[in-house]
Design an enzyme around this catalytic site. Sequence first.
Site, PDB file in Angstrom:
ATOM      1  N   ASP A   7       0.865  -1.164   0.000  1.00 10.09           N
ATOM      2  CA  ASP A   7       0.000   0.000   0.000  1.00 10.09           C
ATOM      3  C   ASP A   7       0.913   1.228   0.000  1.00 10.09           C
ATOM      4  O   ASP A   7       2.085   1.154   0.380  1.00 10.09           O
ATOM      5  CB  ASP A   7      -0.905  -0.011   1.240  1.00 10.09           C
ATOM      6  N   ASP A   9      -0.276   5.074   0.683  1.00 15.74           N
ATOM      7  CA  ASP A   9      -0.567   6.179   1.597  1.00 15.74           C
ATOM      8  C   ASP A   9      -0.573   5.719   3.048  1.00 15.74           C
ATOM      9  O   ASP A   9      -1.226   4.736   3.406  1.00 15.74           O
ATOM     10  CB  ASP A   9      -1.913   6.802   1.237  1.00 15.74           C
ATOM     11  N   ASP A 182      -1.332  -0.035   6.135  1.00 17.50           N
ATOM     12  CA  ASP A 182      -1.661   0.626   7.404  1.00 17.50           C
ATOM     13  C   ASP A 182      -3.142   0.572   7.736  1.00 17.50           C
ATOM     14  O   ASP A 182      -3.533   0.907   8.856  1.00 17.50           O
ATOM     15  CB  ASP A 182      -1.280   2.113   7.320  1.00 17.50           C
TER      16      ASP A 182
END
Length: 223
Positions: A7, A9, A182
């Site tokens: 991922d 961001d 996250d």
Amino acid sequence: MKLVLFDLDNTLLAGDSDFEWAQFLISKGVLDAEVHEARNQEFYDHYKAGTLDIHAFLDFQLAPLARHSREELDAWHREFLASRIRPMIGAPARALVRRHLDEGALTAIVTATNSFVTGPIAREFGIEHLIATIPAWENGRFTGKPRGAPSFKEGKIERVEAWLESLGYWWGSFESSHFYSDSHNDLPLLSLVSDPVAVDPDDTLRQHAQAQGWPVISLRNPQ
């Protein structure tokens, strides 16, 4: 061979490129601050809460691309990359990516953020493959709409599997599959790979990772 997915961001980046792109355009006077700043924050809050309407968000986020030439957009993006993105890339994130690239893993960034914003960021990390939401393009300009399935939640699985198939692979082609994220929005893909890793996770993902015995790591530079 290993499959390694990242991922972007708040995982490889210590911030959100989608949110920052809109804030950057506001700072340049391209977008009206009064109208767009509150709306940008509202969408970001919905994303963090897991309640984001991805299609409404894409209507908002992709619209500015349709109002400007590619030359203008590329010039703004070069400034955006230098001023907003590189400061969000820590040495631990670069080292993690480099380690997996050096070991010969098939590596990709898998992000809901559109490929115009994220393509140069993937290249900054030296990652060849990018699976992102695709802004539609017609007659030499962006249309302001997405093309195909957004790379979001279960859509990330759909897009990753189509990409693997295009390369002649499937999940069983790899000795292991890794995904670093996250966000609890990425639980569908995290639950599919053999080696999920929670990176500076939100509270929901942290609790899930701890319950499942998944590794939890941080890529943030110490202050």
